[in-house]
Design a protein around this motif. Structure first.
Motif, PDB file in Angstrom:
ATOM      1  N   SER A   1       9.191  -0.242  13.518  1.00  0.00           N
ATOM      2  CA  SER A   1       8.109  -0.967  14.191  1.00  0.00           C
ATOM      3  C   SER A   1       8.569  -1.659  15.463  1.00  0.00           C
ATOM      4  N   GLN A   2       9.871  -1.588  15.755  1.00  0.00           N
ATOM      5  CA  GLN A   2      10.427  -2.278  16.919  1.00  0.00           C
ATOM      6  C   GLN A   2      10.102  -3.774  16.864  1.00  0.00           C
ATOM      7  N   ASP A   3      10.310  -4.341  15.692  1.00  0.00           N
ATOM      8  CA  ASP A   3      10.117  -5.776  15.438  1.00  0.00           C
ATOM      9  C   ASP A   3       8.673  -6.221  15.589  1.00  0.00           C
ATOM     10  N   THR A   4       7.722  -5.327  15.379  1.00  0.00           N
ATOM     11  CA  THR A   4       6.312  -5.734  15.408  1.00  0.00           C
ATOM     12  C   THR A   4       5.770  -6.030  14.016  1.00  0.00           C
ATOM     13  N   VAL A   5       6.527  -5.720  12.960  1.00  0.00           N
ATOM     14  CA  VAL A   5       6.137  -6.144  11.618  1.00  0.00           C
ATOM     15  C   VAL A   5       6.566  -7.588  11.445  1.00  0.00           C
ATOM     16  N   ILE A   6       5.614  -8.483  11.256  1.00  0.00           N
ATOM     17  CA  ILE A   6       5.933  -9.904  11.142  1.00  0.00           C
ATOM     18  C   ILE A   6       5.950 -10.388   9.699  1.00  0.00           C
ATOM     19  N   SER A   7       5.455  -9.556   8.776  1.00  0.00           N
ATOM     20  CA  SER A   7       5.409  -9.984   7.379  1.00  0.00           C
ATOM     21  C   SER A   7       5.409  -8.771   6.464  1.00  0.00           C
ATOM     22  N   ILE A   8       6.181  -8.851   5.384  1.00  0.00           N
ATOM     23  CA  ILE A   8       6.148  -7.855   4.311  1.00  0.00           C
ATOM     24  C   ILE A   8       5.925  -8.606   3.002  1.00  0.00           C
ATOM     25  N   GLN A   9       4.823  -8.311   2.354  1.00  0.00           N
ATOM     26  CA  GLN A   9       4.440  -9.003   1.127  1.00  0.00           C
ATOM     27  C   GLN A   9       4.431  -8.036  -0.044  1.00  0.00           C
TER      28      GLN A   9
ATOM     29  N   GLN B   1       6.485   6.944 -17.368  1.00  0.00           N
ATOM     30  CA  GLN B   1       7.304   5.735 -17.227  1.00  0.00           C
ATOM     31  C   GLN B   1       7.873   5.565 -15.804  1.00  0.00           C
ATOM     32  N   GLN B   2       7.397   6.352 -14.877  1.00  0.00           N
ATOM     33  CA  GLN B   2       7.863   6.233 -13.498  1.00  0.00           C
ATOM     34  C   GLN B   2       7.285   4.958 -12.872  1.00  0.00           C
ATOM     35  N   VAL B   3       8.095   4.297 -12.065  1.00  0.00           N
ATOM     36  CA  VAL B   3       7.723   3.005 -11.496  1.00  0.00           C
ATOM     37  C   VAL B   3       7.281   3.170 -10.048  1.00  0.00           C
ATOM     38  N   SER B   4       6.208   2.465  -9.709  1.00  0.00           N
ATOM     39  CA  SER B   4       5.700   2.465  -8.337  1.00  0.00           C
ATOM     40  C   SER B   4       5.611   1.024  -7.831  1.00  0.00           C
ATOM     41  N   LEU B   5       5.978   0.811  -6.558  1.00  0.00           N
ATOM     42  CA  LEU B   5       5.879  -0.499  -5.915  1.00  0.00           C
ATOM     43  C   LEU B   5       4.868  -0.433  -4.787  1.00  0.00           C
ATOM     44  N   CYS B   6       4.211  -1.564  -4.546  1.00  0.00           N
ATOM     45  CA  CYS B   6       3.234  -1.631  -3.457  1.00  0.00           C
ATOM     46  C   CYS B   6       3.525  -2.857  -2.589  1.00  0.00           C
ATOM     47  N   TYR B   7       3.573  -2.649  -1.271  1.00  0.00           N
ATOM     48  CA  TYR B   7       3.838  -3.724  -0.320  1.00  0.00           C
ATOM     49  C   TYR B   7       2.746  -3.751   0.749  1.00  0.00           C
ATOM     50  N   ARG B   8       2.568  -4.919   1.331  1.00  0.00           N
ATOM     51  CA  ARG B   8       1.627  -5.073   2.448  1.00  0.00           C
ATOM     52  C   ARG B   8       2.390  -5.456   3.711  1.00  0.00           C
TER      53      ARG B   8
ATOM     54  N   CYS C   1      -3.802  -8.846  14.620  1.00  0.00           N
ATOM     55  CA  CYS C   1      -2.949  -8.396  13.517  1.00  0.00           C
ATOM     56  C   CYS C   1      -3.532  -7.123  12.909  1.00  0.00           C
ATOM     57  N   TYR C   2      -2.669  -6.264  12.425  1.00  0.00           N
ATOM     58  CA  TYR C   2      -3.082  -5.053  11.720  1.00  0.00           C
ATOM     59  C   TYR C   2      -2.362  -5.031  10.375  1.00  0.00           C
ATOM     60  N   VAL C   3      -3.100  -4.840   9.311  1.00  0.00           N
ATOM     61  CA  VAL C   3      -2.538  -4.874   7.965  1.00  0.00           C
ATOM     62  C   VAL C   3      -2.593  -3.470   7.359  1.00  0.00           C
ATOM     63  N   HIS C   4      -1.439  -3.013   6.847  1.00  0.00           N
ATOM     64  CA  HIS C   4      -1.359  -1.715   6.176  1.00  0.00           C
ATOM     65  C   HIS C   4      -0.608  -1.882   4.867  1.00  0.00           C
ATOM     66  N   ASP C   5      -1.128  -1.278   3.816  1.00  0.00           N
ATOM     67  CA  ASP C   5      -0.436  -1.262   2.524  1.00  0.00           C
ATOM     68  C   ASP C   5       0.304   0.054   2.354  1.00  0.00           C
ATOM     69  N   ILE C   6       1.406  -0.025   1.624  1.00  0.00           N
ATOM     70  CA  ILE C   6       2.165   1.190   1.337  1.00  0.00           C
ATOM     71  C   ILE C   6       2.672   1.120  -0.099  1.00  0.00           C
ATOM     72  N   SER C   7       2.522   2.203  -0.836  1.00  0.00           N
ATOM     73  CA  SER C   7       3.019   2.275  -2.215  1.00  0.00           C
ATOM     74  C   SER C   7       3.828   3.555  -2.369  1.00  0.00           C
ATOM     75  N   PHE C   8       4.786   3.523  -3.273  1.00  0.00           N
ATOM     76  CA  PHE C   8       5.690   4.667  -3.415  1.00  0.00           C
ATOM     77  C   PHE C   8       6.319   4.650  -4.807  1.00  0.00           C
ATOM     78  N   TRP C   9       6.687   5.857  -5.252  1.00  0.00           N
ATOM     79  CA  TRP C   9       7.393   6.012  -6.522  1.00  0.00           C
ATOM     80  C   TRP C   9       8.886   5.841  -6.292  1.00  0.00           C
ATOM     81  N   LEU C  10       9.546   5.138  -7.201  1.00  0.00           N
ATOM     82  CA  LEU C  10      10.987   4.938  -7.103  1.00  0.00           C
ATOM     83  C   LEU C  10      11.736   6.116  -7.709  1.00  0.00           C
TER      84      LEU C  10
END
Length: 502
Positions: A441-449, A460-467, A413-422
């Protein structure tokens, strides 16, 4: 090393095949095919010359080969090719874009349900149909309906297609002068389809469905890949040979946007049972079909249990708020505590008396064959159903249900985090976020948390972070491959979701 085998389809006058054959070494075997007959090509001097060149080099040439029915053209022991080439796929010079896209869809569609298949999805479908056929007269229908349906129907209820955003929409960018050829109908037909579809779906959280449908007509024409075979139900019951009291069966692939989860899939095979009956006999037919369906499903779900084991899966029909429809749930504890939840494997829909059939009612049973096969065999990853790995199909004997033995070596498994401004002006679409991740990812991402939400104290800008977790079910990914996909994912969400990666 074994010689390579190349298959060329849709060759036309065989110009590509003739040119390619001059560049290959003697160990490469080429089979060139076309849809036309020898008599049709005999009138073309270029084709005659190319065919002569191919014959001189010993290239195998086959005529009358439909690229959407390749299984019919080759015996089982001759179906393995290293590469398949399809250059400039089209249905003819006057064919519209919709027909050409339909051609490509059928070309890429894998024949899980076709006669020569030994796939578990076919096995479970045949057993399901056979058991219900003991209680009702059967009429099997060939699924020749388009993947891009022209019309919708009132049986597309909210839990069959949750919203317009859950469908895969395709924009047709051609001008209005070609709109008729795109759909094999009139512009009004397309508008009727889109309006009907929006009326019988839940409204998109962000916009009014009807408004979006009309925008598709007057801006870019939009059609969607069918989210359910229920899209063809009206056509079936309006057919002159429709038989009340008989169980009409339709099977084929359907498509939907969905979050990345172990038991949700963007494409799967559905079987639709359609039963028409006199409205005075509604209660008898309804209860009879439900009883036989539950008995059949319970029987299928116990076939792989070891002797002495307790039933860990049970079928339930959950009554809906409209007091006439059901969803079919299975409680399963076979995949660990994380997956021990109710899984929806189908639905039961009833319709009121129609204008066309004033004295009849109709009942529609929709079954997710892929999910049912996973439960029956204990297959924990839906992607395995679509693998090209020969080790998967070797587990199955046509017509039999035996315990599935996993061959997976647990690739890393390989884990990468990504964050971005909305974007403050646009609503963030998390389902689309999952869809983009799945595609890139051609269906290689098995989980998004989802990890966190941050709001800048000054702007007041909002940012989200996912794994994101990357892993395949049948091969090992490299760190470089995953890094490349993660980089492309950052670019895609910036363009398609209007966010700013951090």
């Amino acid at each position: 090393m074994a010689p390579r085998r190349l298959l060329l389809v849709g060759e036309g006058n065989f110009s590509f095949a003739a040119a390619l054959s001059e560049t290959l070494n003697a160990s490469t075997r080429v089979t060139a095919t076309c849809l036309q007959s020898p008599a049709e090509l005999a009138r073309d001097p270029v084709a005659r010359e190319n065919l002569q060149r191919l014959r001189e080099r010993g290239t195998e040439v086959r005529f009358g080969v439909d690229c959407t029915q390749l299984a019919d053209a080759f015996e089982p022991h001759h179906r393995e090719f290293d590469r398949i080439y399809f250059n400039f796929p089209h249905c003819g010079r006057k064919a519209g874009v919709a027909k050409n896209r339909e051609l490509l869809a059928k070309f890429f569609q894998r024949g899980f349900l076709e006669a020569p298949s030994c796939h578990p999805i076919k096995t479970i479908n045949e057993k399901l149909i056979a058991e219900l056929g003991k209680a009702f007269p059967l009429k099997r229908l060939k699924c020749s309906f388009p993947l891009l349906p022209e019309r919708s129907t009132s049986v597309l209820t909210s839990w069959n297609c949750d919203s317009l955003s859950a469908a895969f929409w395709i924009s047709l960018c051609e001008d209005n002068s070609n709109s008729e050829s795109l759909t094999d109908g009139t512009t009004q037909d397309m508008e009727d389809f889109l309006v009907l579809f929006s009326e019988f779906s839940l409204k998109d959280p962000g916009r009014d469905s009807r408004e979006e449908a009309h925008e598709g007509i007057y801006g870019q024409t939009k059609v969607c890949l069918r989210p359910s075979l229920l899209a063809h139900a009206q056509t079936v019951i309006q057919a002159p040979d429709f038989l009340p009291g008989s169980l009409h069966v339709l099977s084929g692939p359907v498509f939907q946007k969905c979050p990345i989860l172990p038991f949700t899939m963007p494409a799967f095979h559905e079987t639709l049972f359609i039963l028409g009956f006199n409205k005075n006999l509604r209660d008898d037919y309804f209860q009879s079909l439900l009883d036989h369906l539950k008995g059949t499903l319970d029987s299928l779900l116990t076939q792989t249990l070891l002797e002495g084991s307790k039933l860990s899966r049970s079928v339930e029909f959950i009554f809906q708020s409209n007091e006439k429809d059901y969803i079919i749930k299975v409680k399963s504890h076979n995949f660990g505590s994380d997956c021990a939840k109710d899984l929806i494997i189908g639905s039961v829909t009833t319709s009121a008396t129609s204008i066309i059939h004033k004295d009849q009612c109709f009942m529609f049973v929709s079954m997710n064959l892929d999910l049912l096969a996973m439960l029956v065999w204990g297959i924990s990853d839906w992607r395995m159903l679509w693998t090209f790995d020969h080790r998967f199909l070797k587990n199955f004997v046509p017509g039999k249900i035996e315990p599935f033995k996993s061959y997976s070596l647990y690739p890393p498994c390989y884990v990468h985090d990504i964050s971005f401004w909305l974007d403050e002006k646009k609503e963030f679409d998390e389902l689309e976020f999952h869809t983009v991740a799945r595609a890139v990812s051609q269906d290689t991402v098995i989980s998004i948390q989802f990890l966190s939400r941050f709001q800048h104290p000054k702007t007041q800008q909002v940012s989200l972070c996912y794994r994101l977790t990357y892993q395949t079910c049948d091969k090992a990914l490299t760190q470089h491959q995953v890094g490349s996909m993660q980089s492309q994912f950052r670019k895609e969400i910036q363009q398609r979701l209007h966010v700013i990666p951090r």
